[in-house]
Every structure is written in structure tokens, then in C-alpha cells.
Design an enzyme around this catalytic site. Structure first.
Site, PDB file in Angstrom:
ATOM      1  N   VAL A 124       0.925  -1.296  -0.033  1.00 52.49           N
ATOM      2  CA  VAL A 124       0.102  -0.052  -0.060  1.00 52.49           C
ATOM      3  C   VAL A 124       0.889   1.139  -0.081  1.00 52.49           C
ATOM      4  O   VAL A 124       1.990   1.270   0.774  1.00 52.49           O
ATOM      5  CB  VAL A 124      -0.918   0.147   1.349  1.00 52.49           C
ATOM      6  CG1 VAL A 124      -1.762   1.309   1.137  1.00 52.49           C
ATOM      7  CG2 VAL A 124      -1.696  -1.281   1.238  1.00 52.49           C
ATOM      8  N   CYS A 125       0.750   2.153  -0.741  1.00 48.34           N
ATOM      9  CA  CYS A 125       1.286   3.435  -0.818  1.00 48.34           C
ATOM     10  C   CYS A 125       2.920   3.341  -1.082  1.00 48.34           C
ATOM     11  O   CYS A 125       3.228   2.500  -1.718  1.00 48.34           O
ATOM     12  CB  CYS A 125       0.884   4.398   0.270  1.00 48.34           C
ATOM     13  SG  CYS A 125       1.272   6.097   0.243  1.00 48.34           S
ATOM     14  N   GLY A 126       3.488   3.669  -0.080  1.00 43.55           N
ATOM     15  CA  GLY A 126       5.103   3.799  -0.118  1.00 43.55           C
ATOM     16  C   GLY A 126       5.461   2.459   0.113  1.00 43.55           C
ATOM     17  O   GLY A 126       6.933   2.242   0.102  1.00 43.55           O
TER      18      GLY A 126
END
Length: 223
Positions: A124-126
Site C-alpha cells: 500500500v502506498c510507499g
């Protein structure tokens, strides 16, 4: 299906809680066929998030042999430009927090998971930037927060501007709230659309954005 969500010092809470709740609800709708736990590379411990005093407790150790799905969140902290113009410690920037995970046992465990044919690694995300900086997804299609797409490309990955990117055993989500859509997509893909729809109804959430996949014919024209 056992899903392990990985915690590390400075993680973003929403990257963890959103998929955790989706997967936990899927377990209810499947009478326990889906289970989820919070883990770290080191084992059970209290793990500080990157958001104030909030912390979560891991109950186990990341295990690529046991887990069917491993989900790696991103980090919370200052953006590099913000730290440069304030009194914030540059060691508290998101890239610095993500970079510190490379000094732990996490990259080695995820590398083992990526070598296993029956294990899905999701981010997720980074979280995808951790994999990219560790050199684990060179040549793989992935996404991340829009501010990290250039870094994703610089490390040899193939960035895709989509909400969720499915590259087989690597499934990545874009910004922070994409954790909901990523987890729902994993439920739909691995368990089935009816369970995924039931979880959506429970949370009164309608998935948004594009799911990009390596399956199917490639377009003849590049945009």
C-alpha cells in the site's frame, strides 16, 4: 487464506488498518477461510507508527512459508521538501523512514516470499518503494503514491498510474486510501467477487479507480 500485514517503525496507520478490517470482515463472511494478523520481521512487539503517539502491537513474525498474502504498508512522516523548510529532522522524512527498513530483516523475508510461487506480496502506498529500494521488483509493474512514482522508476520498476496494479504475485496500491481497494481486490481475486461485494456492503464503500493487470492483450499504441 492467511494474510500477514507487516509493521515497521514509522508505518502509516491507515495503510495497515484499512486492509486489516477488510480482511477481517472477509474472514467473518467465509467462516474463517480468511485470517489476518499483524507481524514484524523481528516478532511480537509494540511498533510505533509515524503518526504521533499511535502504535500497534504485532502478534507474530513475518513468515513467507505460512502466509498466503503479505501486505507491506508505507510510512508516515514529513515530505523531504517540508523538512528542508522547517525544523523537522530530515531523518523523519518518509523516504528516510522507508529506507531504514532496509537495515532490518524485512527485505530478506520479502525476497523469500517473492521467490515462492504460492505467496502474494502486496503493498500500500510507499510499501512498494521499500521493495524497489531493496532491488526486489526491477522490471516489475507497480504503483505507489503519486509523489513516489519517479523514485519507483529510478530504481528499475515499471510504474503504472493506476489505483491497483496486478503483476501476478505482486499487487500494489497507490495512495494511502487505496488500502481499502487493494484488500477488496485481493479478496475478489483469491476468494471471489461475492465475498468482496459483501464486505463492500458492510463498510458502505464503493471501490474506485483503475485496476491495471498484466493479463490480456497489450495495447498496440502507447499513450
Amino acid at each position: 487464506m492467511l494474510a500477514q500485514i507487516v509493521l515497521f517503525d514509522g508505518f502509516d496507520p491507515l495503510d495497515v488498518i484499512a486492509p486489516y478490517e477488510v480482511l477481517h470482515a472477509a474472514g467473518m463472511f467465509t467462516e474463517g477461510a480468511v485470517s489476518v494478523e499483524l507481524v514484524t520481521a523481528e516478532g511480537p512487539r509494540e511498533v510505533p507508527s509515524g503518526t504521533g503517539p499511535l502504535s500497534l502491537r504485532s502478534t507474530g513474525t513475518l513468515d513467507p512459508v505460512r502466509a498466503d498474502v503479505i501486505i507491506l504498508p508505507g510510512a508516515a512522516g514529513e515530505l523531504p521538501a517540508e523538512a528542508a523548510t522547517t525544523d523537522e529532522d530530515p531523518q523523519d522524512t518518509i523516504p528516510a523512514v522507508l529506507g531504514r527498513t532496509l537495515q532490518t530483516g524485512l527485505p530478506g523475508l520479502v525476497e523469500e516470499a517473492l521467490r515462492r510461487e504460492d505467496t502474494i506480496v502486496a503493498t500500500v502506498c510507499g510499501g512498494s518503494l521499500v521493495l524497489a529500494m531493496a532491488g526486489l521488483i526491477e522490471g516489475r509493474h507497480a504503483t505507489t503514491h503519486h509523489l513516489g512514482l519517479e523514485l519507483l522508476e529510478a530504481t528499475g520498476a515499471r510504474p503504472v498510474r493506476a489505483r491497483v496494479v496486478d503483476d501476478g504475485d505482486l499487487v500494489t496500491g497507490a495512495g494511502v486510501t487505496s488500502g481499502l481497494d487493494l484488500a477488496l481486490y485481493l479478496i475478489e481475486r483469491e476468494i471471489g467477487p461475492r465475498v468482496a461485494h459483501s464486505v463492500e456492503q458492510l463498510f458502505a464503500h464503493e471501490r474506485r479507480g483503475v485496476v491495471w493487470s498484466t493479463r490480456g492483450q497489450a495495447p498496440a499504441l502507447a499513450l
